[in-house]
Enzyme design. Structure first.
Site, PDB file in Angstrom:
ATOM      1  N   HIS A  72      26.280  35.059   7.201  1.00  0.00           N
ATOM      2  CA  HIS A  72      26.425  34.508   5.841  1.00  0.00           C
ATOM      3  C   HIS A  72      27.822  33.912   5.622  1.00  0.00           C
ATOM      4  O   HIS A  72      28.391  34.021   4.531  1.00  0.00           O
ATOM      5  CB  HIS A  72      26.147  35.577   4.772  1.00  0.00           C
ATOM      6  CG  HIS A  72      24.741  36.082   4.776  1.00  0.00           C
ATOM      7  ND1 HIS A  72      23.752  35.587   3.964  1.00  0.00           N
ATOM      8  CD2 HIS A  72      24.136  37.048   5.520  1.00  0.00           C
ATOM      9  CE1 HIS A  72      22.621  36.227   4.182  1.00  0.00           C
ATOM     10  NE2 HIS A  72      22.824  37.119   5.138  1.00  0.00           N
ATOM     11  N   ARG A 109      26.662  34.796  -5.049  1.00  0.00           N
ATOM     12  CA  ARG A 109      27.022  33.959  -3.898  1.00  0.00           C
ATOM     13  C   ARG A 109      25.758  33.645  -3.100  1.00  0.00           C
ATOM     14  O   ARG A 109      25.046  34.563  -2.676  1.00  0.00           O
ATOM     15  CB  ARG A 109      28.051  34.661  -3.010  1.00  0.00           C
ATOM     16  CG  ARG A 109      28.536  33.817  -1.842  1.00  0.00           C
ATOM     17  CD  ARG A 109      29.666  34.512  -1.078  1.00  0.00           C
ATOM     18  NE  ARG A 109      30.133  33.740   0.051  1.00  0.00           N
ATOM     19  CZ  ARG A 109      29.602  33.789   1.282  1.00  0.00           C
ATOM     20  NH1 ARG A 109      28.581  34.572   1.521  1.00  0.00           N
ATOM     21  NH2 ARG A 109      30.108  33.049   2.255  1.00  0.00           N
ATOM     22  N   ASN A 145      18.093  38.187  -0.294  1.00  0.00           N
ATOM     23  CA  ASN A 145      17.838  36.908   0.365  1.00  0.00           C
ATOM     24  C   ASN A 145      16.788  36.130  -0.415  1.00  0.00           C
ATOM     25  O   ASN A 145      16.182  36.657  -1.350  1.00  0.00           O
ATOM     26  CB  ASN A 145      17.305  37.148   1.787  1.00  0.00           C
ATOM     27  CG  ASN A 145      18.414  37.460   2.788  1.00  0.00           C
ATOM     28  OD1 ASN A 145      19.584  37.170   2.542  1.00  0.00           O
ATOM     29  ND2 ASN A 145      18.032  38.028   3.911  1.00  0.00           N
ATOM     30  N   TYR A 359      28.307  47.087   5.195  1.00  0.00           N
ATOM     31  CA  TYR A 359      28.970  46.189   4.244  1.00  0.00           C
ATOM     32  C   TYR A 359      30.373  46.678   3.891  1.00  0.00           C
ATOM     33  O   TYR A 359      31.315  45.899   3.834  1.00  0.00           O
ATOM     34  CB  TYR A 359      28.101  46.004   2.990  1.00  0.00           C
ATOM     35  CG  TYR A 359      26.903  45.128   3.283  1.00  0.00           C
ATOM     36  CD1 TYR A 359      25.869  45.611   4.082  1.00  0.00           C
ATOM     37  CD2 TYR A 359      26.802  43.838   2.816  1.00  0.00           C
ATOM     38  CE1 TYR A 359      24.775  44.825   4.398  1.00  0.00           C
ATOM     39  CE2 TYR A 359      25.708  43.039   3.127  1.00  0.00           C
ATOM     40  CZ  TYR A 359      24.696  43.536   3.915  1.00  0.00           C
ATOM     41  OH  TYR A 359      23.627  42.760   4.238  1.00  0.00           O
TER      42      TYR A 359
HETATM   43 FE1  HDE Z   1      23.413  41.513   5.514  1.00  0.00          FE
HETATM   44  N1  HDE Z   1      25.352  41.551   6.085  1.00  0.00           N
HETATM   45  N2  HDE Z   1      22.945  42.833   6.933  1.00  0.00           N
HETATM   46  N3  HDE Z   1      21.424  41.359   5.028  1.00  0.00           N
HETATM   47  N4  HDE Z   1      23.818  40.171   4.082  1.00  0.00           N
HETATM   48  C1  HDE Z   1      26.346  40.837   5.548  1.00  0.00           C
HETATM   49  O1  HDE Z   1      28.446  41.694   4.935  1.00  0.00           O
HETATM   50  C2  HDE Z   1      23.834  43.594   7.606  1.00  0.00           C
HETATM   51  C3  HDE Z   1      20.409  42.068   5.603  1.00  0.00           C
HETATM   52  C4  HDE Z   1      22.980  39.687   3.127  1.00  0.00           C
HETATM   53  O2  HDE Z   1      27.519  36.472   0.062  1.00  0.00           O
HETATM   54  C5  HDE Z   1      27.700  41.250   6.045  1.00  0.00           C
HETATM   55  O3  HDE Z   1      30.104  40.982   3.575  1.00  0.00           O
HETATM   56  C6  HDE Z   1      23.146  44.559   8.431  1.00  0.00           C
HETATM   57  C7  HDE Z   1      19.229  42.012   4.796  1.00  0.00           C
HETATM   58  C8  HDE Z   1      23.671  38.753   2.282  1.00  0.00           C
HETATM   59  O4  HDE Z   1      29.076  37.819   0.817  1.00  0.00           O
HETATM   60  C9  HDE Z   1      27.383  42.435   6.958  1.00  0.00           C
HETATM   61  C10 HDE Z   1      21.803  44.304   8.238  1.00  0.00           C
HETATM   62  C11 HDE Z   1      19.561  41.238   3.717  1.00  0.00           C
HETATM   63  C12 HDE Z   1      24.976  38.707   2.764  1.00  0.00           C
HETATM   64  C13 HDE Z   1      25.884  42.503   6.887  1.00  0.00           C
HETATM   65  C14 HDE Z   1      21.695  43.256   7.295  1.00  0.00           C
HETATM   66  C15 HDE Z   1      20.937  40.845   3.882  1.00  0.00           C
HETATM   67  C16 HDE Z   1      25.042  39.614   3.884  1.00  0.00           C
HETATM   68  C17 HDE Z   1      28.524  40.135   6.616  1.00  0.00           C
HETATM   69  C18 HDE Z   1      20.643  45.000   8.913  1.00  0.00           C
HETATM   70  C19 HDE Z   1      18.668  40.822   2.560  1.00  0.00           C
HETATM   71  C20 HDE Z   1      26.103  37.839   2.277  1.00  0.00           C
HETATM   72  C21 HDE Z   1      29.595  39.840   5.583  1.00  0.00           C
HETATM   73  C22 HDE Z   1      20.355  46.235   8.380  1.00  0.00           C
HETATM   74  C23 HDE Z   1      18.225  41.899   1.741  1.00  0.00           C
HETATM   75  C24 HDE Z   1      26.844  38.462   1.125  1.00  0.00           C
HETATM   76  C25 HDE Z   1      29.443  40.844   4.579  1.00  0.00           C
HETATM   77  C26 HDE Z   1      27.898  37.506   0.622  1.00  0.00           C
HETATM   78  C27 HDE Z   1      26.205  39.887   4.604  1.00  0.00           C
HETATM   79  C28 HDE Z   1      25.193  43.442   7.540  1.00  0.00           C
HETATM   80  C29 HDE Z   1      20.443  42.724   6.887  1.00  0.00           C
HETATM   81  C30 HDE Z   1      21.591  40.006   2.927  1.00  0.00           C
HETATM   82  C31 HDE Z   1      27.931  42.385   8.352  1.00  0.00           C
HETATM   83  C32 HDE Z   1      23.782  45.575   9.332  1.00  0.00           C
HETATM   84  C33 HDE Z   1      17.889  42.697   5.065  1.00  0.00           C
HETATM   85  C34 HDE Z   1      23.104  37.967   1.119  1.00  0.00           C
HETATM   86  O5  HDE Z   1      27.918  43.617   6.438  1.00  0.00           O
END
Ligand code: HDE
Length: 696
Positions: A72, A109, A145, A359
């Site tokens: 992202h 965002r 999402n 996160y």
């Molecule tokens: Fe994320 N995801 N994600 N994700 N995700 C990040 O956090 C992660 C997942 C989502 O605008 C990271 O700050 C893991 C699902 C959004 O700043 C990180 C898993 C969904 C955003 C991270 C998932 C998301 C992130 C990278 C598997 C939808 C952007 C930077 C379990 C429900 C937020 C950050 C923004 C961002 C980890 C799966 C949505 C690395 C480990 C499912 C919208 O922490």
């Protein structure tokens, strides 16, 4: 005074000198006499290291970048507010779900997932939809999402998924796309991804605008009421603007014409006072439903169809202010799924539990220390009191002597000292007392084993046009995969989802024989009822509001007609851009030169939702040979757009090869009422019959 600053609104830490005094200073506040010439020994002599002004300027510049998000990375943030319309005390004790009419400030965002910070907006990708609610009881982050399911069921697989989707480690490409071997290798070996694959191969991953897409919390969460009773919940964002996507061929061209298409669209609409809105919907259900439902409600690769558990609308999010400073706000915002408030709780979804670790951890790396909650965009807007202290960049520091508990300060004789904060069992966060029992195992629950039934349900719920787009997308993506065994394995999965779709893709790839079905842990349930809510086209807005009309004008065009078109677009709530052969504009029938917003070379029709062509016959003859003009018309036709034209423009239509193929998506323009009719047609957004003709 040069050292007096004001904090700009919106939480940015951007500082501006007050009053008339705009003298530039160093970061230490010392006025600068010259910041364009490094101190040297003589006019042509060597530079002196002594120059503290130059050194400070370069030092700060050297450290401007912070690590981009590991996923992202490319995103766009906007301020807004959430207003509850319907209180739900029966489900939740959270204030945000009980006080109607209160405007809770928010920051949202939107993002793509795979591409780096500089990647194009129209990559085929999931869009992030993350909202921070600055509630009176602390920050609640709904980090969702635009797709309600995910690729994997267990967070431990996330690094593999992301490695496979991102550029290959040896060559560093492809950027911002899944059309390559590693991605399809991984997903074809992870059958749990198949439902998500259906969503990402649909037009959901090429939205026309952030404004025209849904958002989903994805996981099952809990709501807890004042009595401590729990209900399960899934969160939904429904755009009041309706759903809309672009075509793949259009997306590819938008990326070239305007890689910032989505962020520009958001900036422009908010700047123009056209504030996008989403309704917040909840699907609430209890343990009994969770028991009887065919799928596990803790499995993030599954939805609960809206037709099964209706989405109850409880409030509205309005995005109404652009950021003051992109870095301070959009880059530094730190969403954490663990940010919840009393009255909301987690479920045991293994993906959600894993995210709760990730996160918080990632912010430490990205923002450089544990005090990122002190950055204005992340700071709660309610009282914050605790004994956490020190660390990098500590901004809000407690006063006084007490920094531990329990303590007895503030009690007894002459004890003036503030004893500091205390935990409060009545107002504070309490977890749902869910019974937990079991042996420690690494095990995927049997209840997560059906990987195809909802994938099939999604495909079956689409209109034929959308199904065709999905077949095309799969064929395109797999045609970029070099290894034949991966292509075949994917078709083997598709056969479990829908034989016709598998056939289309096998045919598109030119496979000589149909590959065998991939072995499945569970047989597909073939007859899950269709869910109309899953289709974009079944949920179109039938309105041109918030859309953009491109009017291509050239010498001799009817001036009154252009004015009528502008007015009709305004009445429809749409915006207009005037495109002309020269950016200075074109002389119209009234002898006046009308200014242009865009030169034709920089404004292909992919930037517009519909186009009109208003020019004199001589100009039309001339531009019938001009490639950008031909593409303008030809692409609008190919992308099923409504095309308004004046009779005099026919030579250009001929030059573009569409004169013989004019259908009801073409509207002849002559006067004011024809302009109004044209805009009415545009409300259908696309003339899909043109696509049907192609299919026949
Ligand atoms: Fe994320 N995801 N994600 N994700 N995700 C990040 O956090 C992660 C997942 C989502 O605008 C990271 O700050 C893991 C699902 C959004 O700043 C990180 C898993 C969904 C955003 C991270 C998932 C998301 C992130 C990278 C598997 C939808 C952007 C930077 C379990 C429900 C937020 C950050 C923004 C961002 C980890 C799966 C949505 C690395 C480990 C499912 C919208 O922490």
């Amino acid at each position: 005074m040069a050292n007096e600053f004001e904090l700009s609104e919106g939480g940015a830490n951007h500082q501006k000198p007050k009053g008339d005094d705009d003298v530039m200073t160093t970061a230490q506040g010392a006025p600068i006499a010259d910041d364009q010439n490094w101190l040297t020994a003589g006019p042509r002599g060597p530079q002196l290291l002594e120059d503290h002004i130059a050194r400070e300027k370069i030092f700060h510049f050297d450290h401007e970048r912070i690590p981009e998000r590991v996923v992202h990375a490319r995103g766009y943030g906007v301020h807004g507010h959430f207003e509850l319309k319907k209180a739900i005390p029966q489900y939740s004790r959270a204030r945000i779900f009980n006080e109607t009419g209160v405007k809770v400030p928010t920051f949202t965002r939107f993002s793509t997932v795979a591409g780096n910070k500089g990647s194009p907006d129209l990559a085929r990708d999931v869009r992030g939809f993350a909202t921070k609610f600055y509630t009176q009881e602390g920050n609640w982050d709904l980090v969702g999402n635009n797709i309600p399911v995910f690729f994997i069921q267990d967070a431990i697989k996330f690094p593999d998924l992301v490695h496979a989707a991102k550029p290959a480690p040896d060559r560093g490409f492809p950027q911002a796309q899944t059309a390559h071997d590693n991605f399809w290798d991984f997903v074809s070996l992870s059958p749990e991804s198949m439902h998500m694959i259906m969503w990402i191969m649909s037009d959901r991953t090429i939205p026309r605008s952030f404004r025209f897409m849904e958002g989903f919390g994805v996981h099952t969460f809990r709501l807890l009421n004042a009595q401590g009773e729990s209900h399960f919940v899934k969160f939904h964002w429904k755009p009041k603007q309706g759903l809309q996507s672009v075509l793949w061929n259009e997306a590819v061209k938008i990326n070239g014409a305007d890689p910032d298409f989505h962020r520009r669209d958001m900036w422009d609409s908010i700047d123009a006072g056209d504030f996008p809105q989403w309704d917040l919907g909840i699907q609430v259900f209890d343990d009994a439903f969770a028991e009887e439902f065919e799928f596990d409600v803790l499995d993030s690769t599954k939805i609960i169809p809206e037709e099964r558990v209706p989405v109850e609308i409880i409030g509205t999010l309005t995005l109404d202010a652009n950021v003051d400073n992109f870095f301070a706000e959009t880059e530094q915002v730190a969403f954490c799924t663990q940010n919840i408030v009393s009255g909301i709780d987690f479920s045991d979804d293994p993906l959600l539990q894993g995210r709760n670790f990730s996160y918080l951890d990632t912010q430490l790396k990205r923002l450089g220390g544990p005090n990122f909650t002190h950055i204005p965009i992340n700071a709660p807007r309610c009282p914050v009191r605790h004994f956490q202290q020190d660390g990098h960049m500590a901004m809000t520091n407690p006063k006084g002597r007490v920094n531990y508990e329990p303590n007895s300060w503030g009690e007894g004789d002459g004890m003036e000292e503030d004893r500091g904060p205390r935990a409060c069992p009545t107002r504070g966060f309490t977890s749902y007392e869910a019974p937990v029992d079991g042996r420690k195992v690494r095990y995927r629950s049997e209840s997560f084993a059906d990987h195809y039934s909802q994938a099939r349900q999604f495909y079956k719920s689409q209109t034929p046009i959308e199904q065709t787009h999905m077949g095309n997308a799969l064929t395109f993506e797999l045609s970029k995969v070099e290894r034949m065994d991966i292509r075949k394995r994917m078709v083997g999965h598709l056969r479990r989802i829908d034989e016709d779709l598998a056939l289309v893709v096998a045919d598109g790839l030119g496979l000589a024989d149909m590959p065998d079905k991939v072995p499945a842990a569970r047989e597909t349930i073939e007859d899950l009822p269709e869910s109309p809510a899953l289709s974009i086209l079944k949920n179109g807005p039938d309105s041109f509001a918030g859309r953009k009309l491109g009017i291509y004008i050239a010498e001799g065009g009817d001036a009154a007609l252009v004015s009528a078109l502008k007015q009709a677009a305004k009445d429809a709530g749409a915006t207009v851009e005037i495109v002309a052969p020269h950016v200075a504009g074109a002389k119209l029938s009234d002898g006046e030169k009308m200014a242009a917003d865009q030169k034709i070379d920089g404004a292909p029709s992919v930037l517009y939702d519909a186009v009109a062509i208003v020019m004199g016959a001589d100009a039309a003859e001339k531009f019938a040979l001009d490639k950008p003009s031909i593409d303008f018309v030809n692409d609008a036709f190919a992308h099923a757009k409504f095309i308004g034209y004046v009779a005099a423009a026919k030579p250009l239509l001929k030059g573009a090869g569409v004169a013989e193929r004019m259908d009801d998506g073409f509207v002849e323009l002559s006067d004011g009422s024809s302009a109004t009719n044209f805009l009415k047609s545009c409300g259908k957004l696309r003339f899909w019959d043109r696509e049907k003709v192609k299919q026949d």
